[in-house]
Design a protein around this motif. Structure first.
Motif, PDB file in Angstrom:
ATOM      1  N   GLY A 180      -6.517   3.907 -13.711  1.00 58.92           N
ATOM      2  CA  GLY A 180      -6.030   3.054 -12.628  1.00 58.92           C
ATOM      3  C   GLY A 180      -4.523   3.031 -12.538  1.00 58.92           C
ATOM      4  O   GLY A 180      -3.953   2.963 -11.455  1.00 58.92           O
ATOM      5  N   HIS A 227       0.819  -1.208   0.000  1.00 59.39           N
ATOM      6  CA  HIS A 227       0.000   0.000   0.000  1.00 59.39           C
ATOM      7  C   HIS A 227       0.856   1.263   0.000  1.00 59.39           C
ATOM      8  O   HIS A 227       0.429   2.297  -0.526  1.00 59.39           O
ATOM      9  N   LYS A 242      -3.852   2.436  -8.651  1.00 65.03           N
ATOM     10  CA  LYS A 242      -4.754   1.375  -8.202  1.00 65.03           C
ATOM     11  C   LYS A 242      -4.508   0.050  -8.902  1.00 65.03           C
ATOM     12  O   LYS A 242      -4.745  -1.003  -8.333  1.00 65.03           O
TER      13      LYS A 242
END
Length: 118
Positions: free
Chosen positions: A73, A38, A78
């Protein structure tokens, strides 16, 4: 050890922070880290913000590194695998352009198959 370092995924980090913040006097020695996955996604999103509007999206789609439908994205970080592949490829291209400009400005002619004398 005076402190406890814990690394979690994003979903667990949110819950862990709630637990730590509810009783800060008990959990004052607990330090929570966001996982590497992350963290890299956040950095990719930041890179995407920097290159938005610079023509990056058009270059990537014209070079067929990514289709137009998934470019948001990639730029947002993402779509992790595609974003890594696209950013690494674009980095390599930019480094080659920078080195070519360096060679041109310094009149330096280096051969690609240079081997030093032994």
């Amino acid at each position: 050890m005076p402190y406890t370092f814990v690394t979690f995924d994003l979903a667990v980090v949110k819950k862990a922070y709630d637990i730590v913040w509810q009783k800060p006097h008990i959990n004052k020695t607990v330090i929570i880290h966001l996982g590497v996955f992350h963290t890299i996604m956040s950095y990719l999103g930041a890179l995407g913000k920097l290159v938005t509007g610079s023509g990056f999206e058009e270059i990537v789609t014209e070079a067929r590194l990514c289709v137009h439908g998934s470019i948001d994205g990639v730029v947002g970080g993402k779509k992790y695998n595609r974003a890594i592949r696209v950013h690494v490829t674009v980095l390599e291209a930019l480094e080659r352009l920078l080195f070519a400009k360096f060679e041109q400005d310094t009149d330096l002619q280096l051969t690609r198959d240079f081997t030093p004398d032994m």
